[in-house]
Enzyme design. Structure first.
Site, PDB file in Angstrom:
ATOM      1  N   PRO A  28       9.968  15.100   7.735  1.00 26.04           N
ATOM      2  CA  PRO A  28      10.313  15.324   6.320  1.00 26.04           C
ATOM      3  C   PRO A  28       9.084  15.659   5.487  1.00 26.04           C
ATOM      4  O   PRO A  28       8.143  14.883   5.407  1.00 26.04           O
ATOM      5  CB  PRO A  28      10.900  13.962   5.891  1.00 26.04           C
ATOM      6  CG  PRO A  28      10.302  12.966   6.833  1.00 26.04           C
ATOM      7  CD  PRO A  28       9.906  13.666   8.089  1.00 26.04           C
TER       8      PRO A  28
ATOM      9  N   SER B   5       0.781  -1.244   0.000  1.00 21.77           N
ATOM     10  CA  SER B   5       0.000   0.000   0.000  1.00 21.77           C
ATOM     11  C   SER B   5       0.814   1.296   0.000  1.00 21.77           C
ATOM     12  O   SER B   5       0.227   2.376  -0.037  1.00 21.77           O
ATOM     13  CB  SER B   5      -0.938  -0.007   1.214  1.00 21.77           C
ATOM     14  OG  SER B   5      -0.177   0.105   2.407  1.00 21.77           O
TER      15      SER B   5
ATOM     16  N   THR C 297      -8.445   2.545  -4.423  1.00 20.40           N
ATOM     17  CA  THR C 297      -7.957   3.860  -4.006  1.00 20.40           C
ATOM     18  C   THR C 297      -8.302   4.949  -5.019  1.00 20.40           C
ATOM     19  O   THR C 297      -8.477   4.670  -6.211  1.00 20.40           O
ATOM     20  CB  THR C 297      -6.413   3.796  -3.849  1.00 20.40           C
ATOM     21  OG1 THR C 297      -5.894   5.104  -3.648  1.00 20.40           O
ATOM     22  CG2 THR C 297      -5.737   3.201  -5.079  1.00 20.40           C
TER      23      THR C 297
ATOM     24  N   ALA D  78      -0.696   2.140 -10.439  1.00 14.78           N
ATOM     25  CA  ALA D  78      -0.851   1.325 -11.654  1.00 14.78           C
ATOM     26  C   ALA D  78      -1.260  -0.100 -11.289  1.00 14.78           C
ATOM     27  O   ALA D  78      -2.101  -0.708 -11.958  1.00 14.78           O
ATOM     28  CB  ALA D  78       0.454   1.319 -12.448  1.00 14.78           C
ATOM     29  N   SER D  79      -0.696  -0.625 -10.191  1.00  9.71           N
ATOM     30  CA  SER D  79      -1.063  -1.994  -9.793  1.00  9.71           C
ATOM     31  C   SER D  79      -2.493  -2.034  -9.264  1.00  9.71           C
ATOM     32  O   SER D  79      -3.235  -2.985  -9.526  1.00  9.71           O
ATOM     33  CB  SER D  79      -0.065  -2.543  -8.756  1.00  9.71           C
ATOM     34  OG  SER D  79      -0.189  -1.872  -7.525  1.00  9.71           O
ATOM     35  N   LYS D  80      -2.910  -0.997  -8.548  1.00 13.69           N
ATOM     36  CA  LYS D  80      -4.304  -0.969  -8.057  1.00 13.69           C
ATOM     37  C   LYS D  80      -5.272  -0.787  -9.238  1.00 13.69           C
ATOM     38  O   LYS D  80      -6.332  -1.418  -9.286  1.00 13.69           O
ATOM     39  CB  LYS D  80      -4.508   0.164  -7.033  1.00 13.69           C
ATOM     40  CG  LYS D  80      -3.798  -0.020  -5.705  1.00 13.69           C
ATOM     41  CD  LYS D  80      -4.281  -1.222  -4.893  1.00 13.69           C
ATOM     42  CE  LYS D  80      -5.661  -1.033  -4.312  1.00 13.69           C
ATOM     43  NZ  LYS D  80      -6.020  -2.171  -3.391  1.00 13.69           N
TER      44      LYS D  80
ATOM     45  N   PRO E 166       9.490  11.145  -6.486  1.00 14.68           N
ATOM     46  CA  PRO E 166       9.434  11.155  -7.951  1.00 14.68           C
ATOM     47  C   PRO E 166       7.994  10.951  -8.434  1.00 14.68           C
ATOM     48  O   PRO E 166       7.283  10.074  -7.944  1.00 14.68           O
ATOM     49  CB  PRO E 166      10.301   9.946  -8.359  1.00 14.68           C
ATOM     50  CG  PRO E 166      11.090   9.590  -7.150  1.00 14.68           C
ATOM     51  CD  PRO E 166      10.325  10.060  -5.955  1.00 14.68           C
TER      52      PRO E 166
HETATM   53  P1  NAD Z   1      -1.634  -1.829   5.026  1.00 16.98           P
HETATM   54  O1  NAD Z   1      -0.342  -1.793   4.268  1.00 16.98           O
HETATM   55  O2  NAD Z   1      -1.709  -1.208   6.370  1.00 16.98           O
HETATM   56  O3  NAD Z   1      -2.098  -3.350   5.187  1.00 16.98           O
HETATM   57  C1  NAD Z   1      -2.039  -4.284   4.144  1.00 16.98           C
HETATM   58  C2  NAD Z   1      -2.211  -5.675   4.735  1.00 16.98           C
HETATM   59  O4  NAD Z   1      -2.145  -6.605   3.646  1.00 16.98           O
HETATM   60  C3  NAD Z   1      -1.119  -6.074   5.728  1.00 16.98           C
HETATM   61  O5  NAD Z   1      -1.694  -6.646   6.871  1.00 16.98           O
HETATM   62  C4  NAD Z   1      -0.265  -7.063   4.958  1.00 16.98           C
HETATM   63  O6  NAD Z   1       0.336  -8.046   5.795  1.00 16.98           O
HETATM   64  C5  NAD Z   1      -1.305  -7.690   4.036  1.00 16.98           C
HETATM   65  N1  NAD Z   1      -0.688  -8.260   2.830  1.00 16.98           N
HETATM   66  C6  NAD Z   1       0.217  -7.678   2.003  1.00 16.98           C
HETATM   67  N2  NAD Z   1       0.570  -8.522   1.024  1.00 16.98           N
HETATM   68  C7  NAD Z   1      -0.154  -9.666   1.221  1.00 16.98           C
HETATM   69  C8  NAD Z   1      -0.241 -10.893   0.532  1.00 16.98           C
HETATM   70  N3  NAD Z   1       0.496 -11.128  -0.576  1.00 16.98           N
HETATM   71  N4  NAD Z   1      -1.074 -11.842   0.998  1.00 16.98           N
HETATM   72  C9  NAD Z   1      -1.822 -11.614   2.114  1.00 16.98           C
HETATM   73  N5  NAD Z   1      -1.750 -10.464   2.817  1.00 16.98           N
HETATM   74  C10 NAD Z   1      -0.942  -9.516   2.376  1.00 16.98           C
HETATM   75  O7  NAD Z   1      -2.712  -1.225   4.021  1.00 16.98           O
HETATM   76  P2  NAD Z   1      -3.962  -0.273   4.321  1.00 16.98           P
HETATM   77  O8  NAD Z   1      -3.502   1.130   4.319  1.00 16.98           O
HETATM   78  O9  NAD Z   1      -4.738  -0.809   5.455  1.00 16.98           O
HETATM   79  O10 NAD Z   1      -4.782  -0.498   2.951  1.00 16.98           O
HETATM   80  C11 NAD Z   1      -5.715  -1.564   2.827  1.00 16.98           C
HETATM   81  C12 NAD Z   1      -6.350  -1.512   1.448  1.00 16.98           C
HETATM   82  O11 NAD Z   1      -7.020  -0.279   1.275  1.00 16.98           O
HETATM   83  C13 NAD Z   1      -5.348  -1.602   0.292  1.00 16.98           C
HETATM   84  O12 NAD Z   1      -5.926  -2.382  -0.720  1.00 16.98           O
HETATM   85  C14 NAD Z   1      -5.160  -0.183  -0.156  1.00 16.98           C
HETATM   86  O13 NAD Z   1      -4.808  -0.105  -1.517  1.00 16.98           O
HETATM   87  C15 NAD Z   1      -6.534   0.390   0.109  1.00 16.98           C
HETATM   88  N6  NAD Z   1      -6.595   1.830   0.409  1.00 16.98           N
HETATM   89  C16 NAD Z   1      -5.799   2.381   1.376  1.00 16.98           C
HETATM   90  C17 NAD Z   1      -5.926   3.741   1.693  1.00 16.98           C
HETATM   91  C18 NAD Z   1      -5.086   4.384   2.771  1.00 16.98           C
HETATM   92  O14 NAD Z   1      -5.132   5.602   2.909  1.00 16.98           O
HETATM   93  N7  NAD Z   1      -4.339   3.641   3.557  1.00 16.98           N
HETATM   94  C19 NAD Z   1      -6.848   4.520   0.992  1.00 16.98           C
HETATM   95  C20 NAD Z   1      -7.625   3.933  -0.024  1.00 16.98           C
HETATM   96  C21 NAD Z   1      -7.506   2.577  -0.295  1.00 16.98           C
HETATM   97  O1  DAU Z   2      -5.166   8.356  -1.666  1.00 12.99           O
HETATM   98  C1  DAU Z   2      -5.225   7.076  -1.091  1.00 12.99           C
HETATM   99  C2  DAU Z   2      -3.827   6.571  -0.855  1.00 12.99           C
HETATM  100  O2  DAU Z   2      -3.302   7.307   0.236  1.00 12.99           O
HETATM  101  C3  DAU Z   2      -3.775   5.066  -0.564  1.00 12.99           C
HETATM  102  O3  DAU Z   2      -4.214   4.359  -1.683  1.00 12.99           O
HETATM  103  C4  DAU Z   2      -2.343   4.639  -0.219  1.00 12.99           C
HETATM  104  O4  DAU Z   2      -2.338   3.270   0.160  1.00 12.99           O
HETATM  105  C5  DAU Z   2      -1.861   5.479   0.944  1.00 12.99           C
HETATM  106  O5  DAU Z   2      -0.496   5.166   1.205  1.00 12.99           O
HETATM  107  C6  DAU Z   2      -2.000   6.968   0.633  1.00 12.99           C
HETATM  108  O6  DAU Z   2      -1.041   7.387  -0.393  1.00 12.99           O
HETATM  109  P1  DAU Z   2      -0.241   8.783  -0.283  1.00 12.99           P
HETATM  110  O7  DAU Z   2       0.980   8.682  -1.099  1.00 12.99           O
HETATM  111  O8  DAU Z   2      -1.145   9.934  -0.499  1.00 12.99           O
HETATM  112  O9  DAU Z   2       0.100   8.731   1.321  1.00 12.99           O
HETATM  113  P2  DAU Z   2       1.426   9.096   2.146  1.00 12.99           P
HETATM  114  O10 DAU Z   2       1.051   9.067   3.598  1.00 12.99           O
HETATM  115  O11 DAU Z   2       2.590   8.303   1.715  1.00 12.99           O
HETATM  116  O12 DAU Z   2       1.689  10.599   1.733  1.00 12.99           O
HETATM  117  C7  DAU Z   2       0.717  11.606   1.946  1.00 12.99           C
HETATM  118  C8  DAU Z   2       1.282  12.919   1.394  1.00 12.99           C
HETATM  119  O13 DAU Z   2       2.391  13.322   2.218  1.00 12.99           O
HETATM  120  C9  DAU Z   2       1.845  12.792  -0.010  1.00 12.99           C
HETATM  121  O14 DAU Z   2       1.604  14.012  -0.703  1.00 12.99           O
HETATM  122  C10 DAU Z   2       3.341  12.604   0.193  1.00 12.99           C
HETATM  123  C11 DAU Z   2       3.607  13.409   1.459  1.00 12.99           C
HETATM  124  N1  DAU Z   2       4.695  12.906   2.342  1.00 12.99           N
HETATM  125  C12 DAU Z   2       4.681  11.591   2.692  1.00 12.99           C
HETATM  126  C13 DAU Z   2       5.666  11.069   3.513  1.00 12.99           C
HETATM  127  C14 DAU Z   2       5.671   9.614   3.902  1.00 12.99           C
HETATM  128  C15 DAU Z   2       5.660  13.761   2.819  1.00 12.99           C
HETATM  129  O15 DAU Z   2       5.653  14.979   2.509  1.00 12.99           O
HETATM  130  N2  DAU Z   2       6.624  13.263   3.636  1.00 12.99           N
HETATM  131  C16 DAU Z   2       6.690  11.936   3.989  1.00 12.99           C
HETATM  132  O16 DAU Z   2       7.650  11.553   4.718  1.00 12.99           O
END
Ligand code: NAD
Ligand code: DAU
Length: 355
Positions: free
Chosen positions: A213, A88, A133, A160-162, A290
Site C-alpha cells: 500500500p 512511535s 524526531t 505534537a507529542s514528541k 490524513p
Molecule cells: P519502537 O516503537 O520500535 O519502540 C518503542 C519502544 O518503547 C518499545 O519497545 C515499546 O515497548 C517501548 N514503550 C512504549 N511505551 C512505553 C512506556 N509507556 N513505557 C516503557 N516503554 C514503552 O520505536 P523506535 O522506532 O525504535 O523509536 C525509538 C525512539 O526514537 C522514539 O522516541 C522515536 O520517537 C524516536 N525516533 C524514531 C525514528 C524512526 O524512524 N523509527 C526516527 C527518529 C526518532
Molecule cells: O521522520 C522520523 C519518523 O519516521 C519517526 O519519528 C517515526 O517514529 C517513524 O515512524 C517515521 O515516521 P513516518 O511516518 O515517516 O514513517 P512510516 O514508515 O510510517 O512512513 C514512511 C512514509 O511512507 C510516509 O510518507 C508514509 C508512507 N507510507 C507508510 C506506510 C506505513 C505508505 O505510503 N504506506 C504505508 O503503508
C-alpha cells in the site's frame, strides 16, 4: 564515563535494541538498565544475544509509572538516561492520540522529574539524553532542509507529542539546570523494525505476495538513515555532546516513497530469485494518510562539524542488509505479525480504498 550506570528506555524496540546492544558490548564497565513496557512494538527477542551479559539488566515497566521510575533511580543511582521509549507510529497516533500523550509527554516528564530529584545536588557528570524526531519541524516543500533553528511546527498527534516532550526537556534544562541534550533524527530503517513502518511492511507483503500500500501518489519524501548509523551517533552525542544543545541527525538520503519501493522491489526480486518485475506488480496506491507531511530532509552539518559524525552505510547496501535480515529471520517476522498486528493491519488498510 568509566563505571557509569545508564538507564536506557525503550530498549526492546527497534532503535533502542540497537543502542542497548552497542552500549552493552562496547562499554563492559558500564551497567545498562533497560526499562521497557514491552508494548506491541517491544520484543525481548531483539536482545537475545546480550540478555545474559553481566552488565545488562532488563526491567519490564511503564515510564509513566512514577513509583517504579523513582525506585529505579533510587536503586541504581543512574549517571545517565538515554530516553527512547515512545509510541512511535504516526498512523496509530491518528487513531488513538491519548496513548501518545501518556507515554511521550507524561512518560518523559516522569523521567525528568526523577532525574531532577536525584541529580539536583550533584549534576556533575550526569546527562539526560532525549531521542527525538525530525517530524517536530513540520513539513518541507520540494526543497530546503530542517536545521536546529527551524521553528517547531508539528502536524500529527505523534509529532505534537514528541515536540511537547522536547519542550519539557529544554524547560527542565533552563529552569532547573538539568543537564540535557536532544537529537532529532530522520527516518530509520534496518533489522528489528516493526512491520507497521513502510520498509518492513513492504518487505513482509512482498514476501507473502500481498499488495504494497502506497499512500496518495507516493510522492512524499523521507530522509532514510541506517539504524546502526543512528546508534553510533547516539553513542557519540552521549559521550561528546554539549549540554543544553540540540543536534540534527539525518541520512542525507532523500527518496520519494514510490522510488524507494521500486528499488526495494528490485532488491527483493533478486534476493528471492524471482523474475525481475514480479514484486513491482504488487504496488497499490491507496487513500492518503490524513495530514500527510510532504517532505522531510535533515541538514546534519552541525553534528558533522562539531562531533565528526556522518552516515557510513549507503542506502543500497543498507537496504540489502535489511532485506537479508528479514529473510533470515522469518520466525521473528511471523511472531510479531501474529495476533494484535493482524487486527491493526485489517483495520488500518480496510478503509483505504484502492484508487
Ligand atoms: P519502537 O516503537 O520500535 O519502540 C518503542 C519502544 O518503547 C518499545 O519497545 C515499546 O515497548 C517501548 N514503550 C512504549 N511505551 C512505553 C512506556 N509507556 N513505557 C516503557 N516503554 C514503552 O520505536 P523506535 O522506532 O525504535 O523509536 C525509538 C525512539 O526514537 C522514539 O522516541 C522515536 O520517537 C524516536 N525516533 C524514531 C525514528 C524512526 O524512524 N523509527 C526516527 C527518529 C526518532
Ligand atoms: O521522520 C522520523 C519518523 O519516521 C519517526 O519519528 C517515526 O517514529 C517513524 O515512524 C517515521 O515516521 P513516518 O511516518 O515517516 O514513517 P512510516 O514508515 O510510517 O512512513 C514512511 C512514509 O511512507 C510516509 O510518507 C508514509 C508512507 N507510507 C507508510 C506506510 C506505513 C505508505 O505510503 N504506506 C504505508 O503503508
Amino acid at each position: 564515563m568509566a563505571g557509569k550506570t545508564i538507564l536506557i528506555t525503550g530498549g526492546a524496540g527497534f532503535i533502542g535494541s540497537h543502542v542497548v546492544r552497542r552500549f552493552v558490548n562496547n562499554y563492559p564497565d558500564y551497567q545498562i538498565v533497560n526499562l521497557d513496557k514491552l508494548t506491541y512494538a517491544g520484543n525481548l527477542e531483539n536482545l537475545k544475544d546480550i540478555e545474559d551479559k553481566p552488565n545488562y539488566t532488563f526491567v519490564k515497566g511503564d515510564i509513566t509509572d512514577e513509583k517504579l521510575v523513582f525506585s529505579l533511580f533510587e536503586k541504581y543511582q543512574f549517571d545517565g538516561v538515554i530516553h527512547l521509549a515512545a509510541e512511535s507510529h504516526v498512523d496509530r497516533s491518528i487513531e488513538n492520540p491519548m496513548e501518545f500523550i501518556k507515554t511521550n509527554i507524561i512518560g518523559t516528564v516522569t523521567l525528568l522529574n526523577a532525574a531532577r530529584k536525584y541529580w539536583t545536588d550533584n549534576p556533575e557528570g550526569k546527562l539526560f539524553y532525549h531521542i527525538s524526531t525530525d517530524e517536530v519541524y513540520g513539513s518541507l516543500e520540494d526543497d530546503g532542509f530542517f536545521t536546529e533553528q527551524t521553528p517547531y511546527d508539528p502536524r500529527s498527534p505523534y509529532s505534537a507529542s514528541k515536540a511537547s516532550s522536547d519542550h519539557f526537556v529544554r524547560a527542565y534544562n533552563n529552569t532547573y539546570h538539568l543537564p540535557t541534550v536532544i537529537t532529532n533524527c530522520s527516518n530509520n530503517y534496518g533489522p528489528n523494525q516493526f512491520p507497521e513502518k513502510l520498509i518492513p511492511l513492504a518487505i513482509n507483503n512482498i514476501l507473502n505476495m500481498k499488495h504494497i500500500p502506497i499512500y496518495g501518489q507516493g510522492t512524499n519524501v523521507r530522509d532514510w538513515l541506517y539504524v546502526e548509523d543512528h546508534a553510533r551517533a547516539i553513542d557519540l552525542v552521549f559521550h561528546k555532546g554539549k549540554i543544553g544543545e540540540t543536534y540534527n541527525i539525518g541520512g542525507n538520503n532523500t527518496w520519494k516513497n514510490i522510488d524507494l519501493i521500486r528499488l526495494l522491489c528490485k532488491v527483493m526480486d533478486q534476493e528471492l530469485g524471482r523474475d525481475p518485475g514480479t514484486s513491482e506488480k504488487l504496488i497499490t496506491f491507496v487513500k492518503d494518510r490524513p495530514g500527510h507531511d510532504h517532505r522531510y530532509a535533515i541538514d546534519a552539518s552541525k553534528i558533522k562539524q562539531e562531533l565528526g559524525w556522518e552516515p557510513e552505510v549507503d542506502f543500497e547496501t543498507g537496504l540489502r542488509k535489511t532485506v537479508r535480515w528479514y529473510l533470515g529471520n522469518q520466525k521473528w517476522l511471523k511472531n510479531v505479525v501474529s495476533g494484535e498486528y493482524q487486527k491493526y493491519y485489517e483495520k488500518q488498510y480496510k478503509n483505504r480504498l484502492v484508487k
